[in-house]
Every structure is written in structure tokens, then in C-alpha cells.
Design a protein around this motif. Structure first.
Motif, PDB file in Angstrom:
ATOM      1  N   PHE A  58       1.251  -1.377   0.049  1.00 37.65           N
ATOM      2  CA  PHE A  58      -0.249   0.199  -0.068  1.00 37.65           C
ATOM      3  C   PHE A  58       0.997   1.321  -0.098  1.00 37.65           C
ATOM      4  O   PHE A  58       2.071   1.175   0.442  1.00 37.65           O
ATOM      5  CB  PHE A  58      -1.041   0.072   1.266  1.00 37.65           C
ATOM      6  N   ALA A  59       0.244   2.346  -0.442  1.00 39.55           N
ATOM      7  CA  ALA A  59       1.107   3.784  -0.420  1.00 39.55           C
ATOM      8  C   ALA A  59       0.489   4.502   0.655  1.00 39.55           C
ATOM      9  O   ALA A  59      -0.487   4.546   1.165  1.00 39.55           O
ATOM     10  CB  ALA A  59       0.922   4.243  -1.796  1.00 39.55           C
ATOM     11  N   VAL A  60       1.371   5.480   1.248  1.00 38.39           N
ATOM     12  CA  VAL A  60       1.149   6.473   2.286  1.00 38.39           C
ATOM     13  C   VAL A  60       1.772   7.575   1.447  1.00 38.39           C
ATOM     14  O   VAL A  60       2.905   7.896   1.295  1.00 38.39           O
ATOM     15  CB  VAL A  60       1.802   6.229   3.527  1.00 38.39           C
ATOM     16  N   ILE A  61       0.730   8.459   1.079  1.00 35.73           N
ATOM     17  CA  ILE A  61       0.753   9.803   0.278  1.00 35.73           C
ATOM     18  C   ILE A  61       0.749  10.957   1.327  1.00 35.73           C
ATOM     19  O   ILE A  61      -0.381  11.296   1.796  1.00 35.73           O
ATOM     20  CB  ILE A  61       0.331   9.806  -0.819  1.00 35.73           C
ATOM     21  N   PRO A  62       1.923  11.994   1.289  1.00 35.11           N
ATOM     22  CA  PRO A  62       1.454  13.086   2.176  1.00 35.11           C
ATOM     23  C   PRO A  62       0.245  13.985   1.323  1.00 35.11           C
ATOM     24  O   PRO A  62       0.415  14.136   0.255  1.00 35.11           O
ATOM     25  CB  PRO A  62       2.925  13.922   2.136  1.00 35.11           C
ATOM     26  N   LEU A  63      -0.385  14.637   2.254  1.00 36.26           N
ATOM     27  CA  LEU A  63      -1.505  15.437   1.783  1.00 36.26           C
ATOM     28  C   LEU A  63      -1.012  16.604   0.666  1.00 36.26           C
ATOM     29  O   LEU A  63      -1.647  16.881  -0.006  1.00 36.26           O
ATOM     30  CB  LEU A  63      -2.256  16.024   2.683  1.00 36.26           C
ATOM     31  N   SER A  64       0.176  16.982   1.295  1.00 33.15           N
ATOM     32  CA  SER A  64       0.812  18.131   0.607  1.00 33.15           C
ATOM     33  C   SER A  64       1.202  17.707  -1.046  1.00 33.15           C
ATOM     34  O   SER A  64       1.552  18.529  -1.862  1.00 33.15           O
ATOM     35  CB  SER A  64       2.018  18.624   1.240  1.00 33.15           C
TER      36      SER A  64
END
Length: 458
Positions: A58-64
């Protein structure tokens, strides 16, 4: 017809989708058929089940990181089969749990800066016998995690110590929906056997059980804030989509029933306890309905409409919203190849803080330690005011008291990459075959035990 309009400060709530450059494009959404929301959100990141080769990820993507997501994005790996669900810790924005088809639960520490290499788990929890479909952190106790598996059990974990603390039994079929109550003492579930159950998970007791939706398709459940009410979504025998509201003190019959439509997608429910609004989003639909629940009545407010169907949806915790714009909710909609933020706003002219829209909300500080919670202590979540806005907390270091275990131990040196790959796949296949055989026997034994208990109590 009455000429009077019911007074409500949420009557004019409207949803607005972000522009494409402020969305998250080029995401590789998992194509797994398991019924999941696909995405989870906190004030710093969102996680997304990823379509990847070479095991689950899975990916964890910063909201920025808006715009086009790089193909070289580092992924969170370690699972040997597709990831089915993830959940962020409510007290540490840099801690996330995952469950997968390989029957394992992994815990990852999220770096604030994205590097170039994939991330491996810091804790591996391996005692489930079949795939893990749901993972959910406790809302008041730090480092307490619930997992639900196709082996018909749920488990409570102390993720800091890496140990299983409780096994919860009582399901006859696969769990489809899981939700904690406000103070983290009870868990409600929907199940493929069409039953709605409420558990005291620390003592492994079924507090209430009732017949849920009669249809064979998927059913979901959400606890309605600090009340003793539950909302469930499901299908009738005629495949009408439905939403029910229940009193957890008496599940004999639902308090409210509402037929929505005849579409085929599972309806994902989300409840905002501060505004007492229930959001319903059907898979494959483009719209999101929202209702206000007041005095045991459910009033339809409006709906957000779009011609782009949604595959999954996640909501931002209240502490991550923009209160200056009177944003009362923000959803992150997963479509093919893109994640799109949708902001729900109450129109107000004043620039001052709107205390009636934003009562004190749940913060990011735990009320109890894991040891205190497992020891029987109970507490409500800690609240804080949004008047001065919310600042994401500094990354908390997660220090596990057990080291993450390697997937397999190589007892002899391998000559080259080909030898390593062959040995790895052979051992993994042998291990999976043995675990499947044991899991099937465990399920049969558990079903026979439940049937025996029912016969003895009849």
C-alpha cells in the motif's frame, strides 16, 4: 403539507470537489475484490491499497503531494499477498497498521520525508489463520488494535509489545463491517450470516445480537458518536439498498428503516458525531448523500453529485479540517487512477470562529495506556477546541519492544538471486499450504463448538 421548514444550521451544507491540480493523480488503485474502503486519511497523510506486483503493498502519500504521483513512489511492503485494509493510529499520525490476504497484520512507522526505498514493517503480528479483512485502532487507548479475519475470529493486540491480548469468537461467517463505540469498550459488527452483533471485546462476550439486513450482499455498520445508536447499511431480499438505525440497548427491531434505491454497490456509512450527520456513499455511485440525525429522526439534507463513480471513500478527522472556511467535513474519493478531495462547507459570511459548527472535538492525545485499558479501565476521548486551529503534532517515535520478524530465515548462504527466489517461493508455498489446512480445520471445529453450545442451551 406544512409551510414550516425545520430549523437546522446544516440545511445548506454543500460539497465541492478540488480542482484536478489539487487532487492526487496517477495512483495505482488495488483491483482486489474484497469489500473495503481502499483509503484512510489523517491530517498528514492518506493511505491507499496499491496495485503492485511481488506481493501486497500500500502507499502512504503526504497530503501536500498534490498533482501527479510519481511512478517511483516508495511503497509499504512486507505482505506476501494483497493488502485488504489499513488504519492510522488516532494518537500518532506516523503509525499505521495493515491487514492482508496472507493472514498477517503489520505495523509501520511512517517517515516524514519520502525517501527512495520501500518501507518495511516494524512489528509483524502473525497469529490469524486466514486473510485479515479489517484493522481498526481503539479510539481512547494508545497502541490497541483490533483485527478481524476470515478465520471467524477477531483479535486484540498491544502493538507496542507485539502481542495478542484477546481472541474474540462468536461469528458464524466472515465479518463485513467493524466499528468501535465512543469510549472504546464495545465493538459492533456486521457479518455474512446477516447478523448484527455487539461485543464486549475485553471479556469476549456477545452483549447483543439481532437479525440485520436480509439481503445476501455486503453490510456495513458505524457507531453514531457518543450515543448508544448504530447505523447499518445493507440490502433487502429484493436487493433494495437500505439504512437502519438501531438502539444498542435493544436490537430486537431497528428504530428507523429507510430504503435508498435499487443500485448494486455496497453503501459505505460515515458518521460525524460533532454535527450529528450521517454520510452515505455507494460504491459505483457518483453521489454522496448526507443526513442529520436528531431526536431519533433522520432528516435528509442534500447530496453531493458527480458523474465519476467512486470505488472507495475516506473522511478526514475533524481536527484536520479548515475551520476558517466553515469546512465541517472532507472526504477523499477514490476513482480509477485518482484520489479527489471533496469539501463539505456551511455557508457563513462571518470570518470569526463558528463555535456552533465546531464544538470541542476528539484530539490526538490518548486517554489511556494499553496496559490500563486491558486492565479494565474506561475513559472518554480527550477533547480540544478548534478555535485556534489544529497543528499536526510532531512525529512521535514508535519504539516496539519486539523486533520485527523476518518473513523467512535462510539457514544456508544462497549463491545468487535465482536461488534466493526459488527458496523463498518454495518455503512460502509450503507454509501457506499448511496454514490453510490448519485454518480450515479450526473453522470446522469452531462451527461445531457453536452448534453444540446452541443445542445445549436450547
Amino acid at each position: 403539507m406544512s409551510r414550516f421548514v425545520r430549523a437546522s444550521k446544516y440545511r445548506h451544507v454543500y460539497g465541492t470537489a478540488a480542482r484536478r491540480e489539487l487532487s492526487y493523480d496517477n495512483v495505482k488503485v488495488s483491483g482486489n475484490a474484497w469489500d473495503t474502503n481502499l483509503i484512510k486519511v489523517n491530517p498528514k497523510f492518506f493511505s491507499l491499497n496499491w496495485n503492485s506486483s511481488g506481493g501486497g503493498a500500500f502507499a502512504v502519500i503526504p497530503l501536500s503531494m498534490t498533482g501527479k504521483i510519481s511512478d517511483a513512489l516508495p511503497l509499504y511492503r512486507g505482505h506476501s499477498a494483497a493488502v485488504l485494509d489499513t488504519d492510522f493510529s488516532p494518537f500518532n499520525d506516523n503509525l499505521i497498521a495493515s491487514g492482508a490476504e496472507d493472514s498477517k497484520v503489520f505495523i509501520y512507522s511512517i517517515p516524514d520525508e519520502i525517501g527512495e526505498v520501500d518501507i518495511e514493517p516494524v512489528v509483524r503480528l502473525n497469529s490469524h489463520g486466514r486473510k485479515v479483512g479489517q484493522v481498526l485502532f481503539n479510539p481512547v487507548a494508545e497502541n490497541v488494535l483490533l483485527s478481524a479475519s476470515a478465520d471467524l475470529t477477531m483479535k486484540l493486540w498491544d502493538v507496542e509489545k507485539g502481542v495478542e491480548k484477546q481472541e474474540i469468537t462468536g461469528h458464524m461467517e466472515v465479518v463485513q463491517g467493524v466499528t468501535w463505540n465512543y469510549n472504546g469498550t464495545l465493538v459492533a459488527t456486521t457479518c455474512r450470516d446477516k447478523k448484527l452483533r455487539v461485543f464486549d471485546v475485553r471479556s469476549n462476550k456477545v452483549v447483543q445480537i439481532a437479525d440485520g439486513h436480509a439481503g445476501v450482499k455486503g453490510s456495513r455498520v458505524v457507531w453514531m458518536g457518543d450515543s448508544d445508536r448504530l447505523a447499518t447499511t445493507g440490502f433487502s431480499k429484493m436487493s433494495d439498498r437500505q439504512v437502519y438505525v438501531w438502539d444498542t440497548a435493544n436490537l430486537a427491531t431497528p428504530l428507523k428503516t429507510n430504503n435508498l434505491d435499487t443500485s448494486s454497490g455496497v453503501v459505505m456509512p460515515f458518521y460525524d458525531g460533532d454535527s450529528k450527520m450521517l454520510y452515505l456513499a455507494g460504491k459505483g455511485d457518483g453521489n454522496i448523500r448526507y443526513y442529520e440525525y436528531e431526536n431519533d429522526e433522520m432528516f435528509s439534507l442534500s447530496e453531493y453529485g458527480s458523474n465519476v463513480p467512486q470505488r472507495g471513500l475516506g473522511f478526514m478527522p475533524k481536527r484536520g479540517l479548515n475551520v476558517n472556511d466553515c469546512e465541517i467535513a472532507r472526504a477523499y474519493k477514490v476513482s480509477n487512477g485518482i484520489v479527489e478531495p471533496i469539501s463539505f462547507t456551511v455557508p457563513r459570511k462571518s470570518d470569526s470562529f463558528q463555535s456552533d459548527l465546531f464544538p470541542d472535538c476528539v484530539g490526538d492525545e490518548p486517554s489511556l495506556t494499553a496496559d490500563a485499558w486491558f486492565g479494565g479501565e474506561t475513559a472518554d476521548p480527550k477533547l480540544f477546541s478548534l478555535e485556534k486551529g489544529f497543528t499536526a503534532s510532531v512525529k512521535k517515535e514508535f519504539v516496539a519492544s519486539v523486533a520485527a520478524q523476518a518473513a523467512e530465515d535462510i539457514v544456508a548462504p544462497l549463491k545468487n538471486d535465482k536461488d534466493y527466489q526459488e527458496a523463498y517461493h518454495k518455503l512460502r508455498q509450503e507454509n501457506d499450504d499448511l496454514k490453510n489446512q490448519i485454518a480450515q480445520k479450526d473453522v470446522k471445529i469452531r462451527l461445531l463448538e457453536v452448534q453444540l453450545e446452541q443445542l445445549s442451551s436450547a
